[in-house]
Design a protein around this motif. Sequence first.
Motif, PDB file in Angstrom:
ATOM      1  N   LYS A  70       0.830  -1.201   0.000  1.00 25.09           N
ATOM      2  CA  LYS A  70       0.000   0.000   0.000  1.00 25.09           C
ATOM      3  C   LYS A  70       0.867   1.254   0.000  1.00 25.09           C
ATOM      4  N   LYS A  71       1.969   1.211   0.733  1.00 26.32           N
ATOM      5  CA  LYS A  71       2.865   2.358   0.791  1.00 26.32           C
ATOM      6  C   LYS A  71       3.468   2.656  -0.582  1.00 26.32           C
ATOM      7  N   ARG A  72       3.752   1.597  -1.336  1.00 27.42           N
ATOM      8  CA  ARG A  72       4.340   1.770  -2.670  1.00 27.42           C
ATOM      9  C   ARG A  72       3.280   1.856  -3.757  1.00 27.42           C
ATOM     10  N   GLU A  73       1.995   1.825  -3.370  1.00 28.34           N
ATOM     11  CA  GLU A  73       0.879   1.910  -4.316  1.00 28.34           C
ATOM     12  C   GLU A  73       0.967   0.793  -5.359  1.00 28.34           C
ATOM     13  N   LEU A  74       1.164  -0.432  -4.865  1.00 32.18           N
ATOM     14  CA  LEU A  74       1.257  -1.606  -5.723  1.00 32.18           C
ATOM     15  C   LEU A  74       0.183  -2.617  -5.335  1.00 32.18           C
ATOM     16  N   PRO A  75      -0.228  -3.480  -6.275  1.00 34.90           N
ATOM     17  CA  PRO A  75      -1.144  -4.574  -5.912  1.00 34.90           C
ATOM     18  C   PRO A  75      -0.400  -5.635  -5.090  1.00 34.90           C
ATOM     19  N   ALA A  76      -1.152  -6.481  -4.416  1.00 34.13           N
ATOM     20  CA  ALA A  76      -0.540  -7.569  -3.642  1.00 34.13           C
ATOM     21  C   ALA A  76       0.135  -8.546  -4.606  1.00 34.13           C
ATOM     22  N   LEU A  77       1.402  -8.849  -4.335  1.00 36.46           N
ATOM     23  CA  LEU A  77       2.193  -9.713  -5.218  1.00 36.46           C
ATOM     24  C   LEU A  77       2.878 -10.814  -4.415  1.00 36.46           C
ATOM     25  N   ALA A  89      19.444   1.908 -11.907  1.00 35.71           N
ATOM     26  CA  ALA A  89      18.875   3.181 -12.351  1.00 35.71           C
ATOM     27  C   ALA A  89      17.795   2.988 -13.417  1.00 35.71           C
ATOM     28  N   ALA A  90      17.901   1.914 -14.183  1.00 38.75           N
ATOM     29  CA  ALA A  90      16.947   1.704 -15.272  1.00 38.75           C
ATOM     30  C   ALA A  90      15.628   1.105 -14.798  1.00 38.75           C
ATOM     31  N   TYR A  91      15.531   0.745 -13.531  1.00 37.92           N
ATOM     32  CA  TYR A  91      14.333   0.085 -13.028  1.00 37.92           C
ATOM     33  C   TYR A  91      13.659   0.960 -11.979  1.00 37.92           C
ATOM     34  N   LYS A  92      12.344   1.117 -12.120  1.00 42.24           N
ATOM     35  CA  LYS A  92      11.554   1.900 -11.192  1.00 42.24           C
ATOM     36  C   LYS A  92      10.463   1.027 -10.586  1.00 42.24           C
ATOM     37  N   VAL A  93      10.108   1.327  -9.335  1.00 45.02           N
ATOM     38  CA  VAL A  93       9.062   0.573  -8.653  1.00 45.02           C
ATOM     39  C   VAL A  93       7.750   0.727  -9.418  1.00 45.02           C
ATOM     40  N   GLY A  94       7.116  -0.393  -9.712  1.00 41.61           N
ATOM     41  CA  GLY A  94       5.872  -0.392 -10.473  1.00 41.61           C
ATOM     42  C   GLY A  94       6.040  -0.781 -11.920  1.00 41.61           C
ATOM     43  N   ASP A  95       7.288  -0.773 -12.435  1.00 42.54           N
ATOM     44  CA  ASP A  95       7.524  -1.190 -13.817  1.00 42.54           C
ATOM     45  C   ASP A  95       7.363  -2.701 -13.953  1.00 42.54           C
ATOM     46  N   ALA A  96       6.868  -3.131 -15.110  1.00 44.84           N
ATOM     47  CA  ALA A  96       6.722  -4.556 -15.400  1.00 44.84           C
ATOM     48  C   ALA A  96       7.911  -5.021 -16.234  1.00 44.84           C
ATOM     49  N   ILE A  97       8.479  -6.151 -15.865  1.00 44.16           N
ATOM     50  CA  ILE A  97       9.590  -6.739 -16.614  1.00 44.16           C
ATOM     51  C   ILE A  97       9.011  -7.580 -17.745  1.00 44.16           C
TER      52      ILE A  97
END
Length: 212
Positions: A70-77, A89-97
């Motif tokens: 919830k703090k990172r505004e992400l769905p449960a994973l 640096a090329a990866y941000k929280v919330g990005d899909a691989i």
Amino acid sequence: MTLGLMGKKIGMTQVFDDNGLAVPVTVVQLGDNIVTETKTKEKNGYSAVQVGGFKIQEKKLNKPEQGVFKKRELPALKPLKEYRVDDTAAYKVGDAITADSVIKVGMKIDVRGRSIGKGFQGRIKRHNQGRGPMGHGSKFHRSMGSIGAGTTPGRVMRGLAMPGHMGDEMVCTRHLKVVKIDAEKGLVLVKGAVPGCDGGTVIITPSRTKWN
């Protein structure tokens, strides 16, 4: 080091290559693979990317785990897997691989998964050992035989191949070939068999070999 992909093993089938030859393949359904955290040398002592495999119901996590997402505004994973990388640096929280960013058709990959549990098995099935004569009168069929000398060393040596629990452990099958990638359906076709039962979670990473 490089990133990997989490997915579920669907099952095996066959496809035909350009020469008309049947190729046995395992179909892997890729998960969501969303970046949940990045770790840096300055803050954490090492450089890594944490990835969440599949979206699940929030109630399947405990309160602290729910608070993190919830703090990172992400769905449960779940599950979460860390991959060591040189630069985050090329990866941000919330990005899909995506599959194309990690693997390509024709390259060699390593697939990790939990092997199918076989329960308690004897030495022949568990360690591929031989057996005695099965004819009438033979007193040695499928039993262990000697497990060590009496006086010296006077004990069973550590690591002796004996009956016991077989399977249900993490296994890595190396140098499998990527036959096809279906980006729309999120499917990866891997030549040959991969560890685990149908529906089991597997981790795909590029093989660290010269031809890649």
